[in-house]
Design an enzyme around this catalytic site. Structure first.
Site, PDB file in Angstrom:
ATOM      1  N   CYS A  99       0.881  -1.253   0.005  1.00  0.00           N
ATOM      2  CA  CYS A  99      -0.211  -0.067  -0.098  1.00  0.00           C
ATOM      3  C   CYS A  99       0.792   1.342  -0.368  1.00  0.00           C
ATOM      4  CB  CYS A  99      -0.873   0.038   1.126  1.00  0.00           C
ATOM      5  SG  CYS A  99      -2.015  -1.565   1.204  1.00  0.00           S
TER       6      CYS A  99
ATOM      7  N   HIS B  96      -3.511   6.834   2.937  1.00  0.00           N
ATOM      8  CA  HIS B  96      -4.003   5.688   2.523  1.00  0.00           C
ATOM      9  C   HIS B  96      -5.243   5.217   2.918  1.00  0.00           C
ATOM     10  CE1 HIS B  96      -4.053   1.512   1.162  1.00  0.00           C
ATOM     11  NE2 HIS B  96      -3.654   0.988   2.190  1.00  0.00           N
TER      12      HIS B  96
ATOM     13  N   ASN C 285     -10.039  -0.418  -0.291  1.00  0.00           N
ATOM     14  CA  ASN C 285      -8.581  -0.351  -0.132  1.00  0.00           C
ATOM     15  C   ASN C 285      -7.967  -0.762  -1.290  1.00  0.00           C
ATOM     16  OD1 ASN C 285      -5.657  -0.745   0.318  1.00  0.00           O
ATOM     17  ND2 ASN C 285      -6.023  -1.345   2.613  1.00  0.00           N
TER      18      ASN C 285
END
Ligand code: ACO
Length: 331
Positions: free
Chosen positions: A122, A256, A287
């Site tokens: 990520c 994020h 996500n």
């Protein structure tokens, strides 16, 4: 000693453009309840997620990455022959070799660019951006195309009630190039391999072949949550300090998109003014791993919530554990 000529480049770099791509299949929380013991209410309250997008027939990491990169190149208005490097950040491309970036560069009509994949989960986009900024300023390439693309749905364990609802697929891309003024602040990045077991692949490829079980993603959600709300909170402050800014000088915050509650904690830690626009794409996109930050950036700019020239703090964090963030001028 023979003197070797060093490369030299422009003093500053900036992001010229951003593009993104979302797959067509909308997966709401209700859909997932056939696999996990949960509820729309729990998922919404604990994470903010209402729906996410997963690839449909004919869509994959290549189609998504091509679409996002194509938009970024188009919007930058540059000659693609001047793109000297293509970096793809992903953890969900099936081929360990060859990398996907050379193929994407070829398909995009970018001749003879340095092209390679990076794996930083990520944090992958912010890692790629840090490399691009350095490449441009060192004069190793005039323009760098940074792509982040993920099809996490294919490595999601649908029976795991701790992760099944978290992830969505997608891609984002930016063009980085020379600038008269600075548009990318110093990167704050690092890793903690001591926490390699906090987010993991359930089997290595060798074991997968022996057992015939395709590896999926596993995660200790509580541990990630704790790390994100303590260590990563401090890292966001370091990004601002490194850029010489105070929270009130920020226009936009793109953390994020791991959990709305993590974002809320980061906001409280930084004491950001209410005027700061905050990315909340997790609600519709989940996500998206490496692709999260550029997808959220494009969404905020496309909707008009953020505008070109504004100052934004971006940060990504995930499996490794790894993290990276910087202050940027929005394209
Ligand atoms: N539905 C309903 N109840 C559930 C579910 C579910 N899907 N999952 C867990 N629960 C229950 C648990 O059993 C527990 O019940 P108990 O209190 O009776 O024991 C309770 O809910 C709380 O469980 P927690 O695991 O503490 O749930 P938490 O509030 O931590 O939320 C979550 C879980 C959403 C995964 C959260 O920990 C999180 O967002 N973590 C961060 C994820 C992340 O940032 N990942 C980023 C990196 S990914 C990458 O790099 C590729």
């Amino acid at each position: 000693m023979t003197e070797i000529k060093a490369s030299t480049g422009p003093k500053y770099a900036r992001i010229y453009s951003v593009g993104s791509a979302t797959p067509s299949r909308v997966i709401d929380n209700e859909f997932l309840l056939q696999y996990i013991d949960s509820s729309d209410e729990w998922i919404t309250q604990r994470t903010g997620i209402k729906e996410r997008r997963w690839v449909a027939e004919g869509e994959n990491i290549e189609t998504l990455a091509m679409e996002a990169a194509g938009k970024a190149i188009e919007r930058a208005g540059i000659d693609r022959a001047e793109i000297g490097a293509v970096i793809l950040s992903t953890i969900s491309h099936y081929h360990q070799t060859p990398a996907l970036a050379p193929k994407l560069a070829h398909q995009l009509g970018i001749p003879d660019a340095a092209a390679y994949d990076i794996s930083a989960a990520c944090a992958g986009f912010c890692y790629g951006l840090a490399q691009a900024e350095s490449i441009v300023r060192a004069g190793q390439a005039k323009y760098v195309l940074v792509i982040a693309g993920e099809v996490i749905s294919e490595i999601t364990n649908l029976e795991d009630r701790g992760t099944a609802f978290l992830f969505g697929d997608g891609a984002g891309a930016v063009i980085v190039g020379p600038s008269e003024t600075n548009g990318i602040g110093p990167v704050v990045w690092g890793s903690d391999g001591g926490q390699e077991n906090v987010i993991w692949q359930t089997a290595d490829w060798h074991t997968a072949v022996e057992t015939g079980v395709f590896p999926k993603l596993g995660m200790d959600g509580r541990a990630v949550f704790k790390w994100a709300t303590s260590f990563i909170a401090r890292a966001t402050k370091k990004c601002l300090d490194g850029a010489g800014l105070t929270p009130d000088q920020l226009d936009v915050f793109i953390p994020h998109q791991a959990n709305d509650r993590i974002t809320d904690t980061l906001l409280r830690y930084l004491k950001l003014p209410e005027t700061v626009v905050v990315a909340r794409t997790i609600r519709q996109l989940g996500n998206n791993s490496a692709a999260t930050v550029p997808m959220a950036m494009d969404a905020l700019l496309s909707s008009g919530e953020a505008t070109s020239g504004q100052t934004a703090l971006i940060i990504g964090f995930g499996a490794g554990l790894v993290y990276a963030g910087q202050v940027i001028t929005l394209p």
